[in-house]
Design an enzyme around this catalytic site. Structure first.
Site, PDB file in Angstrom:
ATOM      1  N   ASN A   1      40.705  33.855  47.065  1.00  0.00           N
ATOM      2  CA  ASN A   1      40.055  34.876  46.565  1.00  0.00           C
ATOM      3  C   ASN A   1      38.763  35.370  47.512  1.00  0.00           C
ATOM      4  O   ASN A   1      38.706  36.832  47.726  1.00  0.00           O
ATOM      5  CB  ASN A   1      38.957  34.208  45.478  1.00  0.00           C
ATOM      6  CG  ASN A   1      39.527  33.992  44.137  1.00  0.00           C
ATOM      7  OD1 ASN A   1      40.482  34.805  43.598  1.00  0.00           O
ATOM      8  ND2 ASN A   1      39.211  32.617  43.612  1.00  0.00           N
TER       9      ASN A   1
ATOM     10  N   HIS B   1      39.548  38.833  44.097  1.00  0.00           N
ATOM     11  CA  HIS B   1      39.739  38.133  43.052  1.00  0.00           C
ATOM     12  C   HIS B   1      41.027  38.764  42.216  1.00  0.00           C
ATOM     13  O   HIS B   1      41.785  37.873  41.500  1.00  0.00           O
ATOM     14  CB  HIS B   1      38.512  38.229  42.071  1.00  0.00           C
ATOM     15  CG  HIS B   1      37.390  37.464  42.572  1.00  0.00           C
ATOM     16  ND1 HIS B   1      37.052  35.869  42.302  1.00  0.00           N
ATOM     17  CD2 HIS B   1      36.380  37.705  43.307  1.00  0.00           C
ATOM     18  CE1 HIS B   1      36.340  35.385  42.906  1.00  0.00           C
ATOM     19  NE2 HIS B   1      35.713  36.557  43.539  1.00  0.00           N
TER      20      HIS B   1
ATOM     21  N   ASP C   1      40.023  26.861  39.406  1.00  0.00           N
ATOM     22  CA  ASP C   1      41.525  26.549  39.642  1.00  0.00           C
ATOM     23  C   ASP C   1      41.897  25.169  39.233  1.00  0.00           C
ATOM     24  O   ASP C   1      42.635  24.423  39.955  1.00  0.00           O
ATOM     25  CB  ASP C   1      41.791  26.618  41.269  1.00  0.00           C
ATOM     26  CG  ASP C   1      40.449  25.736  42.062  1.00  0.00           C
ATOM     27  OD1 ASP C   1      39.843  25.456  41.448  1.00  0.00           O
ATOM     28  OD2 ASP C   1      41.061  25.866  43.228  1.00  0.00           O
TER      29      ASP C   1
ATOM     30  N   ASP D   1      43.528  36.085  40.708  1.00  0.00           N
ATOM     31  CA  ASP D   1      43.969  36.123  39.243  1.00  0.00           C
ATOM     32  C   ASP D   1      45.230  36.097  38.957  1.00  0.00           C
ATOM     33  O   ASP D   1      45.924  35.487  38.199  1.00  0.00           O
ATOM     34  CB  ASP D   1      43.353  37.162  38.499  1.00  0.00           C
ATOM     35  CG  ASP D   1      41.864  37.067  38.322  1.00  0.00           C
ATOM     36  OD1 ASP D   1      41.272  36.104  38.806  1.00  0.00           O
ATOM     37  OD2 ASP D   1      41.158  37.985  38.273  1.00  0.00           O
TER      38      ASP D   1
END
Length: 980
Positions: free
Chosen positions: A570, A575, A605, A579
């Protein structure tokens, strides 16, 4: 040939239409008009079949009987009395003697004459031949003779040859008028026929009208018309009383004893019925007028009037009745006039006319009875009033029915319009499931062009089982409420149905979009919007179902999956890339799972995997596969590839274990796996040490949360040895301990963790501080070689303002002991709120307290904060000290910390020194103090009091030789310094 016209009209069709129009014209217009015209001509121009002539009134001489008289005495007194045409009794009930001369029979007459006494208020009559005093007969309402009998409203005298002079005695009740009429027999018979015909016409017409209204009321379920039917019958009786026909009912004679009470009750009941009908029609409209209260008073007045009709004599009752009737009808008429002027109400107009006519007739009856003006009754009387008022009232009711019909028609039109325009589907089914009717919305929902009764069926669009379920619900007498799907499952509908009159009336709504939105909301409530796997709530429900549901007796495993260093993806690539990786991770985990095993995302996570009916060996293989599948292949996002590793903790869930306990245990296993010593997987079998530690931790939390949180607490002391002068000082750190109920000593780590979780950290720290200061005060004389006593403070206490104030109060109370105290503040706690930490340090240093920064270097150390905190000691984190000689980097780090502390004027303490080699390295690096098992284990306070220095506790020979060498080298350095 068959000729056709444009459009759909034909010659045959036009001929049929013309014929239908002709018949309707005759039936609707010509025939009723002809009947009306002929009836009017007959009434105005034709001769009556029942015209009777020849009745001649005879003058009478009258004597009121004050005392009982014989016929001879009465005849003698009447001989000289003045003749008069009639006598009004004026409600007097005294007997009356009267004498009259008969008219001679006409020459050539074949029949005799009849003398009529026509008063309807006559009770009985007796007659004699005035010359011979021979009895001619006597009659009452109950009986009579062949010569004297009841006829019409009064009595009649008939003899073969009438005496020339007749003497009679009569009794009367009510406002009677005594008169005598002589008839030829044939003319009297014709007048008698006319009397009965009119009576029959009045009775028959009024009763037929009342029955028609009553049947209308029953058919239309209108209580108002029932009331009107009763009012018509009472109106008939009032008219019959005026005409003298009330002595019979339906052709049957009323018993004589019933006549007078019946008349009184008829009047009262007529008034009550009239008032009730009036209120039923106009209560709402009259509620805001000035007549509302007077009419209510009139209603109440009818109740005592009803009682008076039963108990009072008829002659006494009549004046009361006249007054009440006149007042009541006047009020009702005025109220109706008000309504007519306000609202132009035609119903009120017709009723106003009806009541006005009844009022005029009643007033005429009263005036005629009171003043003897019976000529008024030839114009208007109760008979004409009964007929006229009934007709007018019938017109009012007809108008009311017309208005009601018009309202129903308008409501029907609105309903039909609403039915057609309603956006929801409305339809009717028979009990076989055939569609009898449907509105456009219904047809559009199901794609029906037109409903074919008997051919369009429910089963064409929905499953057969749904029809059975629908009929089961409506057949049980309750409304059905079902959500159903079309046969192809593409659309969802909500149907509400009820059974009425052998048909199923139903409403259908298309809820497809609502159903999809609801399912989406339900999915979002239980699933993670990014990865589409379960969220925390959803996986908790799966766990509860597996642990406490039908399969609770089967094995259950729970896994905790944590991605290692996922945050770097990230931070470095954004992000969106993270994702995408998370989505692919979930897909890989799901490919590894089987059966009812479910995955849920419970953190950024972090994932939980619930494995129902899965033994621990099989669960271990699955989790090993998860670790390999997650880390075995790179994750591609666009043109980039990422390698992700996972750590997995796995536990066997015990029966009845709460979810929070299971998550705590599996999280601990995952953290252990994350340490890197188990190839990414740690498994806790049932009864493992981690579960026991969890139980002990919960017991500690419960114990510390109770009112006796400090029971069983005691302190131990671990010496801290100076590396510059090992035998010159006795310094130590105060350590917290607890003795359990079984005598076992609880270590500090679990105890402090439980205290922080239970919110009792401040209570524990306050107890330790107070105990330490009191102990130092009590043994101050013995601690002459002690430079400082260390005590650790938790972060929760440091941020508790109440604890800070209590600490300052304790320091003020133990001012002498405060100078020896050294408060240890963990580096991470100090950095959390730098301003608060600085303020606390300034406050305690004002009492002479030293400050040490504990576990220095354990976190993300920023050396810049050291200049903000006026600390005295840096306590180096033990992780750098353990096996320092095996890790050259740790040596360099410790050396840098020592130099930094020296430059800032701080001393250093190295903890976790376990052997002589470690102590030697620390001494070489210039560390000031050392603490650990190489010097001494934690000691009881009394043991500390018996020692002169920290070195006195050393029992390892290597360490003793090293300390001796340090002492010698220290002394040499001191001597060299003095020589210099």
């Amino acid at each position: 040939m068959h000729f056709t016209l444009p459009g759909r009209w034909t010659v045959a069709g036009l001929a049929q239409s013309a014929l239908d129009l002709t018949y309707r014209t005759f039936a609707y217009y010509l025939i009723p008009g002809a009947i009306a015209v002929v009836s009017l001509v007959a009434l105005l121009c034709w001769d009556s079949q029942y015209v009777s002539t020849g009745g001649a009134a005879r003058p009478i001489r009258v004597l009121r009987e004050a005392v009982a008289l014989s016929p001879a005495e009465a005849a003698a007194r009447l001989r000289t009395a003045r003749a008069q045409p009639y006598l009004d009794t004026h409600l007097s009930e005294s007997p009356v003697w009267f004498r009259f001369a008969t008219q001679a029979r006409a020459p050539g007459a074949t029949a005799g004459d009849i003398v009529e006494f026509p008063s309807r208020h006559a009770l009985d009559v007796a007659c004699w031949d005035a010359a011979t005093l021979e009895s001619l007969g006597a009659a009452s309402r109950a009986r009579g003779t062949s010569a004297l009998f009841a006829a019409k409203a009064g009595f009649a005298l008939q003899a073969g040859s009438l005496p020339s002079d007749v003497l009679c005695r009569g009794r009367f009740a009510g406002p009677a008028r005594l008169s005598v009429v002589q008839w030829p027999e044939l003319q009297f018979d014709r007048s008698l026929e006319d009397y009965h015909r009119k009576s029959g016409l009045l009775d028959g017409g009024m009763i037929v009208l009342a029955l028609f209204v009553l049947l209308t009321a029953l058919i239309n379920r209108q209580p108002l018309y029932v009331l009107f039917a009763g009012w018509l019958i009472l109106n008939l009786r009032v008219g019959a009383l005026s005409a003298g026909w009330d002595v019979q009912w339906l052709g049957m004679l009323v018993p004589p004893g019933w006549i007078l009470p019946g008349r009184a009750l008829t009047f009262v009941l007529y008034g009550i019925s009239t008032l009730t009908l009036y209120q039923a029609l106009f209560r709402a409209e009259l509620s805001g007028t000035r007549w509302a209260i007077p009419l209510r008073v009139t209603q109440w007045a009818c109740l005592p009037l009803l009682a008076a009709a039963v108990v009072l004599p008829y002659g006494t009752f009549l004046p009361l009745m006249w007054i009440a009737m006149v007042v009541g009808f006047a009020l009702m008429t005025l109220g109706l006039v008000t309504l007519m002027l306000r609202a132009r109400n035609r119903v009120a107009g017709w009723f106003a006319a009806s009541f006005a006519l009844t009022y005029a007739a009643s007033l005429a009856e009263v005036v005629a009875a009171a003043l003897g003006l019976y000529q008024m009754l030839d114009v208007i009387n109760s008979v004409t009033a009964a007929l006229g008022s009934s007709l007018l009232a019938a017109l009012a009711v007809a108008e009311q029915m017309r208005l009601a019909t018009q309202q129903r028609r308008e409501a029907q039109e609105k309903l039909e319009h609403a039915y057609e325009a309603m956006p929801v589907g409305l339809f009717t089914l028979d009990t076989a499931g055939n569609v009898l009717g449907a509105n456009p919305a219904m047809r559009a929902m199901l794609g029906i062009e037109a409903v074919l009764p008997g051919r369009t069926a429910w089963r064409e669009f929905f499953a057969d089982s749904l029809w059975t379920e629908l009929m089961d619900q409506v057949g049980a007498g309750r409304a059905a409420h079902l959500q159903i799907a079309s046969r192809d499952g593409a659309r969802r509908f909500m149907v509400d149905a009820t059974l009425a009159h052998g048909r199923v009336e139903a409403v259908l709504q298309d809820v497809t979009e609502q159903y999809r939105a609801t399912e989406q909301l339900r999915f979002m409530a239980n699933n993670d919007p990014l990865t589409k796997v379960y969220n925390r709530r959803g996986i908790e429900r799966v766990f509860d179902a597996a642990a406490h549901g039908a399969g609770a007796d089967k094995p259950l495993a729970l896994a905790y999956v944590d991605l290692d260093r996922f945050k770097l993806i990230n931070d470095l690539f954004g992000h969106e890339a993270g994702d995408e990786v998370l989505t692919q991770v979930c897909a890989r985990i799901e490919m590894t799972l089987a059966g009812g095993q479910k995955i849920g995302r419970v953190g950024g996570d972090e994932f939980l995997v619930v494995m129902p009916d899965t033994a621990l060996p099989l669960a271990s293989l699955i989790c090993r596969g998860i670790v390999e599948r997650i880390g075995g292949t790179a994750y591609r996002v666009g043109d980039k590839a990422f390698h992700v590793r996972a750590s997995v903790g796995l536990i066997e869930v015990a029966p009845g274990m709460p979810l929070k306990d299971a998550v705590s245990a599996v999280d601990r296993a995952c953290r252990e796996a994350k340490g890197g010593h188990s190839d990414g997987l740690v498994v806790y079998e049932r009864g493992a040490l981690a579960f026991q530690e969890r139980v002990r931790e919960l017991d500690l939390v419960g114990r510390l949360s109770g009112p006796d949180a400090t029971d069983g607490l005691f302190i131990a002391m671990q010496p801290i040895m100076s590396l510059n002068a090992p035998y010159d000082s006795l310094n130590f750190e105060v350590l917290l301990r607890m003795r359990d109920t079984d005598g076992r000593v609880v270590a500090a780590g679990p105890l402090i963790a439980a205290a922080e979780k239970s919110g009792c950290a401040g209570v524990i720290d306050r107890w330790v501080l107070a105990t330490t200061l009191e102990w130092i005060d009590d043994h101050a004389s013995t601690l002459c070689h002690t430079r400082f006593v260390c005590m650790n403070l938790s972060g929760a206490s440091l941020n508790d303002e109440r604890f800070v104030q209590d600490t300052l109060a304790l320091l003020a109370r133990h001012a002498h002991a405060a100078g020896l105290l050294c408060v240890e503040i963990t580096e991470s706690v100090a950095l959390r709120d730098l301003d608060n930490t600085r303020r606390f340090i300034d406050q305690v240093r004002a009492f002479g307290v030293k400050v040490a920064l504990d576990d220095f270097g354990a976190g993300y150390t920023s050396f810049s904060y050291l200049k903000e905190l006026p600390a005295d000691v840096l306590k180096i984190d033990g992780n750098f000290i353990v096996n320092i000689n095996a890790h050259p980097a740790n040596v360099a780090i410790v050396e840098a910390i020592v130099r930094l502390a020296a430059n800032l004027g701080m001393e250093t303490i190295a903890e976790w020194a376990e052997d002589a080699a470690t102590v030697q390295t620390l001494a070489a690096l210039g560390v000031d103090y050392v603490q650990g098992h190489a010097v001494a284990c934690p000691q009881a306070p009394r043991a500390v009091l018996g020692a002169r220095s920290a070195a006195a506790f050393i029992d390892d020979d290597d360490v003793l030789r090293l300390v001796h060498d340090l002492r010698v080298s220290g002394a040499a350095r001191m001597h060299d310094g003095q020589a210099a």
